[in-house]
Write a protein that holds these residues in place. Structure first.
Motif, PDB file in Angstrom:
ATOM      1  N   UNK A  40     -39.377 -34.821 -48.929  1.00  0.00           N
ATOM      2  CA  UNK A  40     -39.744 -35.031 -47.631  1.00  0.00           C
ATOM      3  C   UNK A  40     -40.647 -36.163 -47.442  1.00  0.00           C
ATOM      4  N   UNK A  41     -40.301 -36.662 -46.160  1.00  0.00           N
ATOM      5  CA  UNK A  41     -41.069 -38.014 -45.743  1.00  0.00           C
ATOM      6  C   UNK A  41     -41.268 -37.687 -44.254  1.00  0.00           C
ATOM      7  N   UNK A  42     -42.514 -38.578 -43.844  1.00  0.00           N
ATOM      8  CA  UNK A  42     -42.655 -38.723 -42.503  1.00  0.00           C
ATOM      9  C   UNK A  42     -41.602 -38.971 -41.762  1.00  0.00           C
ATOM     10  N   UNK A  43     -41.561 -38.501 -40.317  1.00  0.00           N
ATOM     11  CA  UNK A  43     -40.519 -38.813 -39.620  1.00  0.00           C
ATOM     12  C   UNK A  43     -40.346 -40.215 -38.963  1.00  0.00           C
ATOM     13  N   UNK A  44     -41.486 -41.046 -39.075  1.00  0.00           N
ATOM     14  CA  UNK A  44     -41.619 -42.325 -38.843  1.00  0.00           C
ATOM     15  C   UNK A  44     -41.478 -43.238 -39.958  1.00  0.00           C
ATOM     16  N   UNK A  45     -41.023 -42.718 -41.138  1.00  0.00           N
ATOM     17  CA  UNK A  45     -40.704 -43.585 -42.442  1.00  0.00           C
ATOM     18  C   UNK A  45     -39.301 -44.181 -42.253  1.00  0.00           C
ATOM     19  N   UNK A  46     -39.270 -45.488 -42.795  1.00  0.00           N
ATOM     20  CA  UNK A  46     -38.032 -46.018 -42.981  1.00  0.00           C
ATOM     21  C   UNK A  46     -37.072 -45.335 -43.749  1.00  0.00           C
ATOM     22  N   UNK A  47     -37.681 -44.590 -44.387  1.00  0.00           N
ATOM     23  CA  UNK A  47     -36.871 -43.544 -45.527  1.00  0.00           C
ATOM     24  C   UNK A  47     -36.309 -42.463 -44.999  1.00  0.00           C
ATOM     25  N   UNK A  48     -36.717 -42.101 -43.762  1.00  0.00           N
ATOM     26  CA  UNK A  48     -36.267 -41.027 -43.417  1.00  0.00           C
ATOM     27  C   UNK A  48     -34.877 -40.870 -43.055  1.00  0.00           C
ATOM     28  N   UNK A  49     -33.805 -40.279 -43.526  1.00  0.00           N
ATOM     29  CA  UNK A  49     -32.303 -40.125 -43.196  1.00  0.00           C
ATOM     30  C   UNK A  49     -32.048 -39.017 -42.366  1.00  0.00           C
ATOM     31  N   UNK A  50     -32.520 -38.138 -42.310  1.00  0.00           N
ATOM     32  CA  UNK A  50     -32.133 -36.750 -41.685  1.00  0.00           C
ATOM     33  C   UNK A  50     -33.352 -36.011 -41.385  1.00  0.00           C
ATOM     34  N   UNK A  51     -33.156 -35.143 -40.155  1.00  0.00           N
ATOM     35  CA  UNK A  51     -34.310 -34.531 -39.909  1.00  0.00           C
ATOM     36  C   UNK A  51     -33.666 -32.826 -39.750  1.00  0.00           C
ATOM     37  N   UNK A  52     -34.370 -32.132 -40.430  1.00  0.00           N
ATOM     38  CA  UNK A  52     -33.938 -30.564 -40.665  1.00  0.00           C
ATOM     39  C   UNK A  52     -33.908 -29.932 -39.567  1.00  0.00           C
ATOM     40  N   UNK A  53     -32.718 -29.322 -38.910  1.00  0.00           N
ATOM     41  CA  UNK A  53     -32.608 -28.650 -37.477  1.00  0.00           C
ATOM     42  C   UNK A  53     -32.863 -27.114 -38.051  1.00  0.00           C
ATOM     43  N   UNK A  54     -32.502 -26.807 -39.137  1.00  0.00           N
ATOM     44  CA  UNK A  54     -32.680 -25.239 -39.525  1.00  0.00           C
ATOM     45  C   UNK A  54     -32.666 -25.136 -41.172  1.00  0.00           C
ATOM     46  N   UNK A  55     -33.143 -24.238 -41.550  1.00  0.00           N
ATOM     47  CA  UNK A  55     -33.063 -23.818 -42.861  1.00  0.00           C
ATOM     48  C   UNK A  55     -32.638 -22.252 -42.782  1.00  0.00           C
ATOM     49  N   UNK A  56     -31.240 -22.207 -43.382  1.00  0.00           N
ATOM     50  CA  UNK A  56     -30.458 -20.743 -43.238  1.00  0.00           C
ATOM     51  C   UNK A  56     -30.847 -20.136 -44.747  1.00  0.00           C
ATOM     52  N   UNK A  57     -31.186 -18.972 -44.999  1.00  0.00           N
ATOM     53  CA  UNK A  57     -31.188 -18.005 -46.349  1.00  0.00           C
ATOM     54  C   UNK A  57     -30.164 -17.714 -46.877  1.00  0.00           C
ATOM     55  N   UNK A  58     -29.128 -18.565 -46.756  1.00  0.00           N
ATOM     56  CA  UNK A  58     -28.044 -18.004 -47.767  1.00  0.00           C
ATOM     57  C   UNK A  58     -27.029 -19.358 -47.853  1.00  0.00           C
ATOM     58  N   UNK A  59     -26.004 -19.238 -48.496  1.00  0.00           N
ATOM     59  CA  UNK A  59     -25.187 -20.356 -48.720  1.00  0.00           C
ATOM     60  C   UNK A  59     -24.000 -20.657 -47.764  1.00  0.00           C
ATOM     61  N   UNK A  60     -24.194 -20.173 -46.641  1.00  0.00           N
ATOM     62  CA  UNK A  60     -23.014 -20.250 -45.831  1.00  0.00           C
ATOM     63  C   UNK A  60     -23.383 -21.343 -44.796  1.00  0.00           C
ATOM     64  N   UNK A  61     -22.728 -22.431 -44.740  1.00  0.00           N
ATOM     65  CA  UNK A  61     -23.191 -23.560 -43.825  1.00  0.00           C
ATOM     66  C   UNK A  61     -22.532 -23.524 -42.423  1.00  0.00           C
ATOM     67  N   UNK A  62     -21.641 -22.368 -42.358  1.00  0.00           N
ATOM     68  CA  UNK A  62     -21.196 -22.125 -40.933  1.00  0.00           C
ATOM     69  C   UNK A  62     -22.158 -21.832 -40.065  1.00  0.00           C
ATOM     70  N   UNK A  63     -23.245 -21.186 -40.469  1.00  0.00           N
ATOM     71  CA  UNK A  63     -24.528 -20.767 -39.574  1.00  0.00           C
ATOM     72  C   UNK A  63     -24.907 -22.089 -38.812  1.00  0.00           C
ATOM     73  N   UNK A  64     -24.551 -23.274 -39.286  1.00  0.00           N
ATOM     74  CA  UNK A  64     -25.325 -24.644 -38.723  1.00  0.00           C
ATOM     75  C   UNK A  64     -24.644 -25.026 -37.526  1.00  0.00           C
TER      76      UNK A  64
END
Length: 89
Positions: A40-64
């Motif tokens: 995890x890094x600050x969103x203004x960091x040059x190392x920030x590659x992705x912003x988390x849109x959601x965290x789903x409580x299962x292993x099914x990526x179709x929910x994204x």
């Protein structure tokens, strides 16, 4: 045939080295995976590659699919959590 072999090998390597569970929450920014985990890094960091849109409580990526700006989903190796990731930029 060589392309298929390379694709299968690449998929196998990704599967074996995919990230473990992350403590990131929706709205957090993270780095690209390094050594099997995100940081995890600050969103203004040059190392920030992705912003988390959601965290789903299962292993099914179709929910994204329900989140419009998701460019990638990552399922942890235990298939207990899915991170839906958009661009941090």
């Amino acid at each position: 045939m060589a392309i298929v072999v390379v694709a299968l090998l690449g998929g196998a390597l990704w599967f074996a080295n995919r990230p473990g569970p992350s403590t990131a929450k929706a709205g957090d920014c993270i780095t690209a995976p390094a050594k099997g985990s995100f940081k995890k890094v600050g969103c203004d960091s040059g190392d920030a590659a992705f912003k988390v849109a959601a965290v789903l409580g299962d292993g099914d990526s179709n929910g994204c699919d329900a989140y419009p700006n998701v460019i990638m989903s990552v399922v942890d190796k235990n298939r207990t959590k899915t991170l839906c990731l958009g661009s941090a930029k």
